[in-house]
Design an enzyme around this catalytic site. Sequence first.
Site, mmCIF file in Angstrom:
data_model
loop_
_atom_site.group_PDB
_atom_site.id
_atom_site.type_symbol
_atom_site.label_atom_id
_atom_site.label_comp_id
_atom_site.label_asym_id
_atom_site.label_seq_id
_atom_site.Cartn_x
_atom_site.Cartn_y
_atom_site.Cartn_z
ATOM 1 N N LYS A 1 0.806 -1.316 -0.054
ATOM 2 C CA LYS A 1 0.181 -0.081 0.058
ATOM 3 C C LYS A 1 0.631 1.275 0.095
ATOM 4 C CE LYS A 1 -4.410 -1.572 1.736
ATOM 5 N NZ LYS A 1 -5.435 -1.430 2.819
ATOM 6 N N LYS B 1 -11.002 -3.250 -4.397
ATOM 7 C CA LYS B 1 -11.907 -2.443 -4.342
ATOM 8 C C LYS B 1 -11.327 -1.263 -5.227
ATOM 9 C CE LYS B 1 -13.672 -3.074 0.196
ATOM 10 N NZ LYS B 1 -13.310 -2.596 1.614
ATOM 11 N N LYS C 1 -5.262 -10.074 -7.101
ATOM 12 C CA LYS C 1 -6.446 -10.004 -6.240
ATOM 13 C C LYS C 1 -7.696 -9.356 -6.764
ATOM 14 C CE LYS C 1 -5.973 -8.076 -2.426
ATOM 15 N NZ LYS C 1 -5.400 -7.676 -1.055
HETATM 16 P P1 TYM Z 1 -11.021 -5.365 3.930
HETATM 17 O O1 TYM Z 1 -11.988 -4.168 4.021
HETATM 18 O O2 TYM Z 1 -9.853 -4.765 2.660
HETATM 19 O O3 TYM Z 1 -11.533 -6.460 3.328
HETATM 20 C C1 TYM Z 1 -12.866 -7.184 3.838
HETATM 21 C C2 TYM Z 1 -12.737 -8.767 4.134
HETATM 22 O O4 TYM Z 1 -12.868 -8.869 2.643
HETATM 23 C C3 TYM Z 1 -11.739 -9.910 2.464
HETATM 24 N N1 TYM Z 1 -11.174 -9.767 1.072
HETATM 25 C C4 TYM Z 1 -11.049 -10.770 0.059
HETATM 26 N N2 TYM Z 1 -11.419 -12.173 0.374
HETATM 27 C C5 TYM Z 1 -11.426 -12.896 -0.617
HETATM 28 N N3 TYM Z 1 -10.999 -12.532 -1.944
HETATM 29 C C6 TYM Z 1 -10.641 -11.172 -2.145
HETATM 30 N N4 TYM Z 1 -10.145 -10.754 -3.353
HETATM 31 C C7 TYM Z 1 -10.825 -10.462 -0.994
HETATM 32 N N5 TYM Z 1 -10.759 -8.936 -0.945
HETATM 33 C C8 TYM Z 1 -10.838 -8.530 0.346
HETATM 34 C C9 TYM Z 1 -10.789 -9.631 3.598
HETATM 35 O O5 TYM Z 1 -9.745 -10.395 3.639
HETATM 36 C C10 TYM Z 1 -11.556 -9.376 4.469
HETATM 37 O O6 TYM Z 1 -11.603 -10.075 5.261
HETATM 38 N N6 TYM Z 1 -7.879 -4.985 7.578
HETATM 39 C C11 TYM Z 1 -9.022 -5.544 7.124
HETATM 40 C C12 TYM Z 1 -10.325 -5.165 7.992
HETATM 41 C C13 TYM Z 1 -9.981 -5.244 9.531
HETATM 42 C C14 TYM Z 1 -10.444 -6.354 10.245
HETATM 43 C C15 TYM Z 1 -10.134 -6.159 11.667
HETATM 44 C C16 TYM Z 1 -10.664 -7.662 9.890
HETATM 45 C C17 TYM Z 1 -9.816 -4.256 10.346
HETATM 46 N N7 TYM Z 1 -10.049 -4.852 11.798
HETATM 47 C C18 TYM Z 1 -10.216 -6.997 12.552
HETATM 48 C C19 TYM Z 1 -10.582 -8.806 10.974
HETATM 49 C C20 TYM Z 1 -10.477 -8.228 12.346
HETATM 50 C C21 TYM Z 1 -9.403 -5.128 5.673
HETATM 51 O O7 TYM Z 1 -8.722 -4.131 5.202
HETATM 52 O O8 TYM Z 1 -10.469 -5.898 4.887
#
Ligand code: TYM
Length: 343
Positions: free
Chosen positions: A113, A208, A205
């Site tokens: 990032k 967004k 991957k």
């Molecule tokens: P974020 O917002 O990027 O994504 C949310 C969830 O979606 C999953 N994900 C995917 N799974 C499969 N294939 C993909 N291409 C894909 N893109 C995204 C992510 O793995 C995630 O589970 N840091 C985290 C948010 C967070 C969090 C937490 C999660 C903040 N605090 C505590 C668990 C526990 C994030 O940026 O997810």
Amino acid sequence: MFKQKVFSGVQPTGNLHLGNYLGAIKKFVELQKSHDCIYCVVDMHAITVWQDPAELPRATREVTSAFIACGIDPKKHIVFNQSQVSGHAELAWIFNCVARMGWLNRMTQFKEKAGKDRENASVGLYVYPNLMAADILVYRATHVPVGDDQKQHLELSRDIAQKFNNDFSASIQAHGHGEAFFPLPEPLIQGPATRVMSLRDGAKKMSKSEPSDYSRINLTDDADAIAQKIRKAKTDPEPLPSEEKGLEPRPEADNLVGIYAALADVTKADVLHEHGGAQFSVFKAALVELAVAKLGPIGAEMKRLVADPAYIDSVLADGSVRAQALAVETMQAVKDIVGFIRH
Ligand code: TYM
């Protein structure tokens, strides 16, 4: 020793897509049957990169709408936005003092990032995994459903919990919390779609932030958009194999089969048993039908909910009060353990 509890979060940034759904939100829904669950719209994580303050509330409500549209019950479980519960930031500060620079320096997501201009990345982006650990541990959650890309962050959360338990072990015992105060949270990364790939490039991957909208299926896409994107998805000229091994050198085919399997709640082997030998034109038509049947109602319900921000805000307000009560309890104990005088 610790009561089983589920926590997970989703950032309110950009478009929610099929990867978020299959990798995370669909699992959130399933876990409601067996666990107490806390699902958080992580607005504090979002601002580690610039977010337009005029846009962030809309994105926060959209993620909340997606949770509900996918089947999360905000009455039985807890749905809220992170910034409304002060324990997340408070515990994150303590974890900033527990985690080591060397641990954070290994985080691949920060490297990706921040890119080449690391000097210009926010400090928040660097300590992001400490806040993530705080999100989970302020509820002493034991299980965390996430996609594969969050695996390293979850390992760090476990390291932080372990080091806190070790560093403060005498104080933890003196305050009557037994051997360990925090559980070591377990990642739940299972099934055929833990890493959904871009529809344009099987090596990337689904994300967004990818500029091409054709790379992903958004949860708000209508039937036409879903059909078009699947029809245009990159593939190779061979028919589908009959065995999973045949997918190994074929990332695009593997991705579409994984998506099909996850949407249909079956294994990749099941999909190949049924569709092995099929040309992509035929398999894609079946995938369009399945995807529209599963995602169409979610998108429609999201649109309906987004049009009612007062309802969404009431869900977040109610969830925040309930989450706050749990977080305060943990923070009081943590302050005693660390040696802060409470008044
Ligand atoms: P974020 O917002 O990027 O994504 C949310 C969830 O979606 C999953 N994900 C995917 N799974 C499969 N294939 C993909 N291409 C894909 N893109 C995204 C992510 O793995 C995630 O589970 N840091 C985290 C948010 C967070 C969090 C937490 C999660 C903040 N605090 C505590 C668990 C526990 C994030 O940026 O997810």
